[in-house]
Scaffold this motif. Structure first.
Motif, PDB file in Angstrom:
ATOM      1  N   GLY A 184       0.804  -1.204   0.000  1.00  0.00           N
ATOM      2  CA  GLY A 184       0.000   0.000   0.000  1.00  0.00           C
ATOM      3  C   GLY A 184       0.842   1.261   0.000  1.00  0.00           C
ATOM      4  N   ALA A 185       0.178   2.399  -0.080  1.00  0.00           N
ATOM      5  CA  ALA A 185       0.874   3.686  -0.127  1.00  0.00           C
ATOM      6  C   ALA A 185       1.711   3.942   1.117  1.00  0.00           C
ATOM      7  N   ASP A 186       1.279   3.395   2.247  1.00  0.00           N
ATOM      8  CA  ASP A 186       2.019   3.593   3.496  1.00  0.00           C
ATOM      9  C   ASP A 186       3.039   2.499   3.763  1.00  0.00           C
ATOM     10  N   GLY A 187       3.218   1.587   2.812  1.00  0.00           N
ATOM     11  CA  GLY A 187       4.159   0.482   2.982  1.00  0.00           C
ATOM     12  C   GLY A 187       3.554  -0.761   3.582  1.00  0.00           C
ATOM     13  N   GLY A 188       2.281  -0.699   3.992  1.00  0.00           N
ATOM     14  CA  GLY A 188       1.630  -1.868   4.570  1.00  0.00           C
ATOM     15  C   GLY A 188       1.266  -2.897   3.528  1.00  0.00           C
ATOM     16  N   LEU A 189       1.359  -4.181   3.867  1.00  0.00           N
ATOM     17  CA  LEU A 189       1.016  -5.243   2.936  1.00  0.00           C
ATOM     18  C   LEU A 189      -0.494  -5.435   2.891  1.00  0.00           C
ATOM     19  N   LEU A 190      -0.987  -5.701   1.657  1.00  0.00           N
ATOM     20  CA  LEU A 190      -2.418  -5.855   1.418  1.00  0.00           C
ATOM     21  C   LEU A 190      -2.679  -7.167   0.695  1.00  0.00           C
ATOM     22  N   ILE A 191      -3.762  -7.837   1.081  1.00  0.00           N
ATOM     23  CA  ILE A 191      -4.279  -9.001   0.368  1.00  0.00           C
ATOM     24  C   ILE A 191      -5.718  -8.684  -0.027  1.00  0.00           C
ATOM     25  N   ASP A 192      -5.977  -8.701  -1.323  1.00  0.00           N
ATOM     26  CA  ASP A 192      -7.313  -8.343  -1.835  1.00  0.00           C
ATOM     27  C   ASP A 192      -7.756  -6.982  -1.313  1.00  0.00           C
TER      28      ASP A 192
ATOM     29  N   PHE B  65       4.497  -4.826   7.267  1.00  0.00           N
ATOM     30  CA  PHE B  65       4.953  -3.790   6.353  1.00  0.00           C
ATOM     31  C   PHE B  65       6.123  -4.273   5.499  1.00  0.00           C
ATOM     32  N   GLU B  66       6.262  -3.627   4.367  1.00  0.00           N
ATOM     33  CA  GLU B  66       7.352  -3.926   3.448  1.00  0.00           C
ATOM     34  C   GLU B  66       8.698  -3.667   4.113  1.00  0.00           C
ATOM     35  N   GLY B  67       9.657  -4.562   3.885  1.00  0.00           N
ATOM     36  CA  GLY B  67      11.026  -4.353   4.324  1.00  0.00           C
ATOM     37  C   GLY B  67      11.332  -4.756   5.751  1.00  0.00           C
ATOM     38  N   GLU B  68      10.308  -5.134   6.534  1.00  0.00           N
ATOM     39  CA  GLU B  68      10.555  -5.496   7.930  1.00  0.00           C
ATOM     40  C   GLU B  68      10.580  -7.017   8.087  1.00  0.00           C
ATOM     41  N   PRO B  69      11.297  -7.505   9.111  1.00  0.00           N
ATOM     42  CA  PRO B  69      11.329  -8.955   9.324  1.00  0.00           C
ATOM     43  C   PRO B  69      10.000  -9.464   9.879  1.00  0.00           C
ATOM     44  N   VAL B  70       9.637 -10.660   9.448  1.00  0.00           N
ATOM     45  CA  VAL B  70       8.460 -11.352   9.973  1.00  0.00           C
ATOM     46  C   VAL B  70       8.927 -12.718  10.473  1.00  0.00           C
ATOM     47  N   THR B  71       8.834 -12.925  11.783  1.00  0.00           N
ATOM     48  CA  THR B  71       9.239 -14.198  12.380  1.00  0.00           C
ATOM     49  C   THR B  71       8.022 -15.106  12.494  1.00  0.00           C
ATOM     50  N   VAL B  72       8.145 -16.299  11.925  1.00  0.00           N
ATOM     51  CA  VAL B  72       7.093 -17.320  11.997  1.00  0.00           C
ATOM     52  C   VAL B  72       7.661 -18.478  12.810  1.00  0.00           C
TER      53      VAL B  72
END
Length: 415
Positions: free
Chosen positions: A192-200, A247-254
């Motif tokens: 998204g415009a703010d860097g947040g990830l979007l699904i549908d 958000f884009e560019g940040e780590p996501v730990t699963v």
């Protein structure tokens, strides 16, 4: 490397006529004294010897190579199907007579447990540290000596049974399916415009990903025994469960722990993903953590002290200038760098012996361990990688089969 599973019963005896290896001999020696447990099969120690589910607590007795249970009559028929098991329904132990004398049901049951010990000749026994205090007080008041022996019960479960190991392999498939769900969603997401990830067109959140992971667990015969999907600076906060939009560019730990519903065996798996460009700091973390992981995996073998394994995992990270448990000052509390231990044993519990830190434990063939080195910075985040490994007679078998790269790529795992 190939590992040949050996059938070892709950008392520690082999069924193939071959001389037991050292760990099995130790278990057999330790179990020569009477053992008592009182719990449901929610207890890992009890589930190790009684493989079907029993929801109410009952008394388990092990003495001179024989097994006994004092249990409610509702469960007696299934318990009689257990190999080498003598079953005492409470009524056979005098429950109705105790009630007729004016005792309440709880006291009557406790007196039945005393009678079971009398019939089996138990005057002194080893118990786990989880043995209920109320039951222990009553048995001790009746003259039965109880001794807590954590080492004994830990060693009984160190060498996994074939059924437990098969269940852990099924759980690992579910873990990979859960991680694959996250990778697939993150790869498909738009920014998204703010860097947040979007699904549908809707925010992709940690909560949404957890829901999908749990569904993957269920499809693959497992339930949730622990679940982390954390992003950004949350990835540096211990076992932070994670929340909010990614958000884009940040780590996501699963970091996820499915439990096989048939056997109770667990798995534990961690991957770190980044959608979009990966900055230099995260790339450095990934490189040294992956080196620590690879060096650790290559060193695993029976007879190796876990303290040495932990040291091996620390070396690439400390060489890169980041703090570890081995380089910190005495009394210092770390919250950055490689601030935790290498990992832990895993089986009927997610965290069980041996702990993979600076202790006196030594790996034995049949252990399953979770190795999970990591490196982090507060306010930024970090990278952790984790897989489960079987210690074999001549080295190790990596049970996990999943890529390690930071960039999420959709792949298929499980069903």
């Amino acid at each position: 490397m190939t590992y040949h599973c050996l059938q070892v019963d709950a008392v520690g005896f082999r069924h193939d006529g071959i001389e037991p290896h050292r760990a099995e001999k130790e278990v057999e020696t330790m179990t020569s004294a009477p053992i008592l447990m009182f719990s449901s099969t929610m207890s890992a120690d009890m589930r190790h010897v009684i493989t079907h589910e029993v929801h109410d607590p009952f008394l388990y007795i092990e003495v001179d190579g024989k097994r006994y249970t004092a249990i409610k009559s509702l469960e007696a028929a299934r318990m009689r199907d257990v190999d080498n098991m003598t079953v005492f329904p409470l009524e056979e132990l005098g429950f109705d007579d105790f009630r007729a004398s004016g005792q309440g049901p709880d006291l009557a049951e406790l007196n039945c447990l005393v009678e079971a010990c009398v019939r089996t000749g138990v005057k002194s026994a080893s118990v786990p540290s989880t043995f209920p205090l109320g039951v222990a007080d009553h048995l001790r008041a009746a003259g039965i000596e109880l001794n807590v022996d954590n080492d004994l019960f830990e060693m009984r479960r160190r060498v996994k049974s074939p059924a437990e190991l098969a269940g852990m392999r099924r759980a690992q498939i579910a873990a990979e399916a859960g991680v694959a769900h996250v990778a697939t969603q993150m790869e498909a997401a738009t920014v998204g415009a703010d860097g947040g990830l979007l699904i549908d067109g809707k925010p992709l959140t940690c909560e949404d990903l957890k829901t999908g992971i749990r569904a993957a667990f269920l499809r693959n015969g497992c339930e949730d025994a622990g679940l982390i999907v954390a992003h950004g600076e949350q990835t540096c906060i211990g076992h932070h469960a994670g929340s909010g939009q990614i958000f884009e560019g940040e780590p996501v730990t699963v970091d996820i722990c499915p439990r096989d519903t048939e056997s109770g065996g667990n798995s534990d798996m961690t991957r770190t993903f980044v959608k979009g460009e990966i900055n230099e700091e995260l790339e450095t973390y990934w490189r040294i953590v992956k080196e620590a992981f690879d060096n650790t995996l290559a060193a695993i073998r029976p007879g190796l002290p876990v303290a040495e394994l932990h040291r091996i995992s620390c070396e690439p990270i400390s060489n890169a200038g980041y703090p570890t448990q081995l380089t910190k000052k005495p009394g210092e509390v770390l919250n950055e760098g490689y601030f935790h231990s290498l990992g832990h044993g895993i089986g009927l519990e997610v965290h069980e012996a041996p702990g993979l830190g600076q202790n006196d434990a030594v790996l034995v063939a049949g252990d399953v361990i979770a190795i999970e080195p990591g490196c982090y910075r507060q306010g930024f985040g970090g990278v952790r990688l984790e897989d489960i490994v079987l210690v074999t007679e001549d080295g190790a078998e990596l049970i996990t089969d999943y890529p390690y790269e930071l960039t999420p790529v959709a792949i298929s795992r499980g069903v």
